[in-house]
Design a protein around this motif. Sequence first.
Motif, PDB file in Angstrom:
ATOM      1  N   UNK A  80       0.875  -1.178   0.000  1.00 58.01           N
ATOM      2  CA  UNK A  80       0.000   0.000   0.000  1.00 58.01           C
ATOM      3  C   UNK A  80       0.912   1.227   0.000  1.00 58.01           C
ATOM      4  N   UNK A  81       0.789   2.049  -1.050  1.00 54.50           N
ATOM      5  CA  UNK A  81       1.720   3.154  -1.255  1.00 54.50           C
ATOM      6  C   UNK A  81       1.014   4.499  -1.350  1.00 54.50           C
ATOM      7  N   UNK A  82       1.675   5.542  -0.865  1.00 52.98           N
ATOM      8  CA  UNK A  82       1.285   6.919  -1.179  1.00 52.98           C
ATOM      9  C   UNK A  82       2.483   7.507  -1.907  1.00 52.98           C
ATOM     10  N   UNK A  83       2.223   8.200  -3.012  1.00 52.11           N
ATOM     11  CA  UNK A  83       3.336   8.595  -3.870  1.00 52.11           C
ATOM     12  C   UNK A  83       3.001   9.786  -4.744  1.00 52.11           C
ATOM     13  N   UNK A  84       4.061  10.406  -5.234  1.00 55.03           N
ATOM     14  CA  UNK A  84       3.899  11.454  -6.238  1.00 55.03           C
ATOM     15  C   UNK A  84       3.758  10.766  -7.595  1.00 55.03           C
ATOM     16  N   UNK A  85       3.368  11.510  -8.589  1.00 56.31           N
ATOM     17  CA  UNK A  85       3.481  11.024  -9.962  1.00 56.31           C
ATOM     18  C   UNK A  85       4.968  10.871 -10.246  1.00 56.31           C
ATOM     19  N   UNK A  86       5.333  10.165 -11.305  1.00 56.03           N
ATOM     20  CA  UNK A  86       6.755  10.049 -11.652  1.00 56.03           C
ATOM     21  C   UNK A  86       7.082  10.739 -12.970  1.00 56.03           C
ATOM     22  N   UNK A  87       6.102  11.451 -13.547  1.00 57.80           N
ATOM     23  CA  UNK A  87       6.373  12.168 -14.799  1.00 57.80           C
ATOM     24  C   UNK A  87       5.540  13.445 -14.853  1.00 57.80           C
ATOM     25  N   UNK A  88       6.089  14.435 -15.536  1.00 57.77           N
ATOM     26  CA  UNK A  88       5.478  15.761 -15.562  1.00 57.77           C
ATOM     27  C   UNK A  88       4.127  15.778 -16.287  1.00 57.77           C
ATOM     28  N   UNK A  89       3.965  14.944 -17.314  1.00 55.26           N
ATOM     29  CA  UNK A  89       2.721  14.946 -18.081  1.00 55.26           C
ATOM     30  C   UNK A  89       1.545  14.510 -17.204  1.00 55.26           C
ATOM     31  N   UNK A  90       1.702  13.400 -16.505  1.00 54.16           N
ATOM     32  CA  UNK A  90       0.635  12.920 -15.621  1.00 54.16           C
ATOM     33  C   UNK A  90       0.360  13.916 -14.503  1.00 54.16           C
ATOM     34  N   UNK A  91       1.403  14.615 -14.073  1.00 57.82           N
ATOM     35  CA  UNK A  91       1.329  15.487 -12.903  1.00 57.82           C
ATOM     36  C   UNK A  91       0.807  16.889 -13.216  1.00 57.82           C
ATOM     37  N   UNK A  92       0.515  17.149 -14.488  1.00 57.39           N
ATOM     38  CA  UNK A  92       0.235  18.510 -14.934  1.00 57.39           C
ATOM     39  C   UNK A  92      -0.823  19.235 -14.089  1.00 57.39           C
ATOM     40  N   UNK A  93      -1.868  18.540 -13.666  1.00 61.17           N
ATOM     41  CA  UNK A  93      -2.901  19.231 -12.884  1.00 61.17           C
ATOM     42  C   UNK A  93      -2.795  18.964 -11.386  1.00 61.17           C
ATOM     43  N   UNK A  94      -2.027  17.940 -10.984  1.00 63.25           N
ATOM     44  CA  UNK A  94      -1.966  17.573  -9.566  1.00 63.25           C
ATOM     45  C   UNK A  94      -0.813  18.223  -8.801  1.00 63.25           C
ATOM     46  N   UNK A  95       0.266  18.565  -9.522  1.00 64.59           N
ATOM     47  CA  UNK A  95       1.435  19.195  -8.893  1.00 64.59           C
ATOM     48  C   UNK A  95       1.973  18.437  -7.682  1.00 64.59           C
ATOM     49  N   UNK A  96       2.136  17.127  -7.826  1.00 63.20           N
ATOM     50  CA  UNK A  96       2.659  16.322  -6.714  1.00 63.20           C
ATOM     51  C   UNK A  96       4.182  16.247  -6.725  1.00 63.20           C
ATOM     52  N   UNK A  97       4.812  16.417  -7.907  1.00 67.24           N
ATOM     53  CA  UNK A  97       6.271  16.326  -7.990  1.00 67.24           C
ATOM     54  C   UNK A  97       6.913  17.395  -7.108  1.00 67.24           C
TER      55      UNK A  97
END
Length: 157
Positions: A80-97
Amino acid sequence: QVSMVNTQQSKFIEIVKNAQSKNLGAANDMVRGGLLATRSKAICGLLQSKRISAWTGSVDNVDSNSDGLGVLSVEIAEDVFVKTWNNALSDISDNTLLQPDSQIFADASVLKKGQKVNFSGSFISGKHCLQESSMTLKGKLSEPEFLFKFSTISGAR
């Protein structure tokens, strides 16, 4: 305060583990779809706010993407994981990186895989209550990866 927070994390893990164990005996994806819906409803019932504080886990991955932004994954229970996205494209609206000039980036960069940590931040809302990055229905149940915007992280004392 602390016991209440840990209770919330324990209940969260219990909900996810319950779906994981039922998934093992699931005959087909229709059954899995029902399990996912039940889990999502239970998680949304538990987390009135997507913001959590002082949860614990162990570092699964500390990395960066090709743009040098921080990628972080914490295992809060087995599979069971909590994590950021690992790429900028997926992260575009979430800003987790993690931004290189941020305190969270500096704090995360010194962590090692397997290290126990305390962390706070916010889950990302999604179609199934929380946004989750697995590609398959089976993966969403067996090894969920909940997307998360970390605000603080530190090695557990």
